[in-house]
Design a protein around this motif. Structure first.
Motif, short mmCIF file in Angstrom:
data_model
loop_
_atom_site.label_atom_id
_atom_site.label_comp_id
_atom_site.label_asym_id
_atom_site.label_seq_id
_atom_site.Cartn_x
_atom_site.Cartn_y
_atom_site.Cartn_z
N VAL B 83 0.90 -1.32 -0.11
CA VAL B 83 -0.18 0.11 0.09
C VAL B 83 0.92 1.17 -0.12
O VAL B 83 0.70 2.18 -0.76
N ALA B 84 1.90 1.19 0.86
CA ALA B 84 2.73 2.45 0.88
C ALA B 84 3.51 2.58 -0.28
O ALA B 84 3.64 3.87 -0.80
N ALA B 86 2.31 1.71 -3.26
CA ALA B 86 1.44 1.97 -4.31
C ALA B 86 1.01 3.56 -3.99
O ALA B 86 1.23 4.24 -5.23
N LEU B 87 0.72 3.99 -3.16
CA LEU B 87 0.35 5.54 -2.91
C LEU B 87 1.64 6.30 -3.21
O LEU B 87 1.42 7.50 -3.89
N GLU B 88 2.61 5.77 -2.80
CA GLU B 88 4.01 6.64 -3.24
C GLU B 88 4.20 7.03 -4.70
O GLU B 88 4.61 7.94 -5.03
N ARG B 92 -4.29 5.49 -6.95
CA ARG B 92 -5.43 6.11 -6.41
C ARG B 92 -6.52 5.06 -6.12
O ARG B 92 -7.83 5.38 -5.95
N HIS B 93 -6.43 3.80 -6.82
CA HIS B 93 -7.32 2.68 -6.66
C HIS B 93 -6.51 1.46 -6.51
O HIS B 93 -5.93 1.12 -7.06
N LEU B 94 -6.67 0.99 -5.08
CA LEU B 94 -6.28 -0.32 -4.54
C LEU B 94 -7.08 -1.63 -4.56
O LEU B 94 -8.25 -1.34 -4.25
N LEU B 127 -5.84 5.06 4.98
CA LEU B 127 -5.83 5.53 3.47
C LEU B 127 -6.11 7.10 3.42
O LEU B 127 -6.99 7.40 4.08
N PRO B 128 -5.56 7.83 2.40
CA PRO B 128 -5.95 9.32 2.30
C PRO B 128 -7.30 9.24 1.49
O PRO B 128 -7.85 8.26 1.10
N VAL B 131 -8.96 7.87 -2.12
CA VAL B 131 -8.44 6.35 -2.65
C VAL B 131 -9.33 5.43 -2.57
O VAL B 131 -9.90 5.08 -1.47
#
Lengths: 300, 300
Positions: B83-84, B86-88, B92-94, B127-128, B131
């Protein structure tokens, strides 16, 4: 719950294969399909051997498989001459084909639909007692020349055909494989509602576009319990691999097993037959269960 | 009527392919799928590159396809570290995966289901805003180790998972391809009835046994309108040709077109992408529409 599978590979499946399959081998396929639990098998056709040389030995196959216990052997007959030959060879279950669409009927049997319906009337009127009839309505959903076939046209074709004899099994044939589950469900419901009574129903599907099992499931849901299928998914055109095969018997048997519907088929034995059929020179096999059961790897 | 197709070939389809597909080529596949009308694409995963070396360039693919108009790019994340990353990388869609069956969860992510559910809870809490989450419930129907997965177990897993966050899209995954249309229809109805409200639903099917489209049709009939699929029917195991591929996007698009359901997909463009994907070294392609549209011969 029980579904009946009609094995059509020895006719619909072998027919487009170029290299002649020796009679001995055809007989072995029928024997092994029977041993796998299939009891209804379309073992060939009495058509002009110049048109379909592959099936010129249907009489011999019929005679040599007649001893199989409980086998209900069906043969395709295109016309009165075919019927005479079939009866002479001892056939007791005839499949006759009329197309719903004019263009396909002309292409298939070089007559208009009205002429085919008349011929059919004369043929069934002249049959000895006890000879069973499967009436295949080709292009019941879609025609390779005319596209989508309207349901009203199909129903009116059936009005004319069933007026000659109600006590037959009608095969609604998705000749092109372009029917979809909604279409199948809708037409089957209408047919069953309109011709309640002595007429029985079957669905004959092709897997050309991958919709074979989806359409079988839709027909089953609408009330049909008899399904044509070909081991190995044969029936394809050898010049376009992957195109136009019949729905594979082993795939249909697998689906029904998963749905808790009995078919009487031994899947392992059937897959062995399917694998042999798929390896025939000139064959264009289809279906998924054959490969899936041969070597499953961990799903991800 | 409208169905949404989620293209998963760049993740589920490429993942088992041995020879590395150059980043350039992966980007081209995503671009061409987008040009064919697909707007939701699972473009890769942030898993340990030692476990899945094929997808080690997901960050790069994500960055280079971000400019595509309207693209909703989804990436798979197996854990908090994924997750970290991916966000980095700007995801925006996990998509997060939990298995319904213990045995598959342990095999897939080496944790028991309770631990996965806890991890999931922590992840979604952190999650922010904005997302989006796809929650894939693997083995919703059948487990390669434990066999049939009971519906009550699936519902109780969902109770636990959706308690953390309702506003997600749940993917009911037929991981093994052994679900049948009755099973799919039944479970989907139950899920939709139990979790009415903010939760959305998708169906993720494999065509291992030829039931891919039959199951998609059943899920659609039960009320699902979002379907995962892979162009070329990729997703198979390269060591068992024909086994375990995802349902082919072009087959699903074809079926919906025949059913009169819009998908926004241009079939010709998609078939061209599928043909290229099927020709990738190491690929185990599936599906029927690709071959059928390439060369139709007269149906008989």
């Amino acid at each position: 719950m029980r579904a009946t599978l009609v094995e059509v590979a020895p006719r619909d499946g072998f027919q487009p294969i170029g290299p002649f399959i020796p009679t001995e081998e055809k007989v072995a396929f029928v024997e092994d399909a029977h041993a796998a639990g299939l009891r209804r098998i379309e073992i060939g056709s009495f058509v002009n051997p110049k048109a379909v040389p592959q099936l010129r030995d249907t009489g011999e196959v019929l005679r040599r498989t007649a001893r199989l216990d409980g086998l209900d052997a069906q043969v395709l007959v295109p016309n009165a001459r075919g019927v005479a030959l079939a009866l002479e060879a001892g056939a007791r279950h005839l499949a006759y084909v009329v197309s719903a669409s004019e263009a396909h009927n002309r292409s298939n049997v070089r007559r208009d639909v009205a002429a085919s319906v008349r011929d059919y009337g004369e043929i069934v009127a002249g049959l000895p007692a006890g000879v069973k009839v499967r009436l295949n309505l080709a292009t019941s959903f879609d025609c390779p020349f005319d596209g989508r076939v309207e349901e009203d046209l199909v129903l009116s074709r059936l009005d004319g055909l069933l007026a000659h004899r109600e006590d037959v099994e009608v095969g609604l044939c998705d000749t092109t494989g372009r029917a979809d589950p909604n279409h199948v469900f809708s037409l089957v419901l209408k047919c069953l509602a309109r011709f309640e009574g002595r007429t029985r129903w079957a669905f004959h599907g092709h897997d050309t576009y991958g919709l074979g099992l989806a359409n079988v499931a839709a027909a089953w849901r609408a009330g049909i319990a008899v399904f044509d299928a070909a081991f190995g998914g044969l029936g394809g055109c050898p010049f376009a691999p992957g195109a136009t095969g019949n729905v594979a018997t082993e795939d249909v048997a697998w689906m029904f097993r998963r749905m808790g519907v009995a078919t009487g088929v031994g899947l392992e034995a059937l897959v062995a037959v399917a694998a042999r059929a798929a390896a025939l020179p000139g064959a264009a096999p289809g279906g998924r269960v054959r490969a899936a059961l041969a070597g499953i790897c961990a799903a991800s």
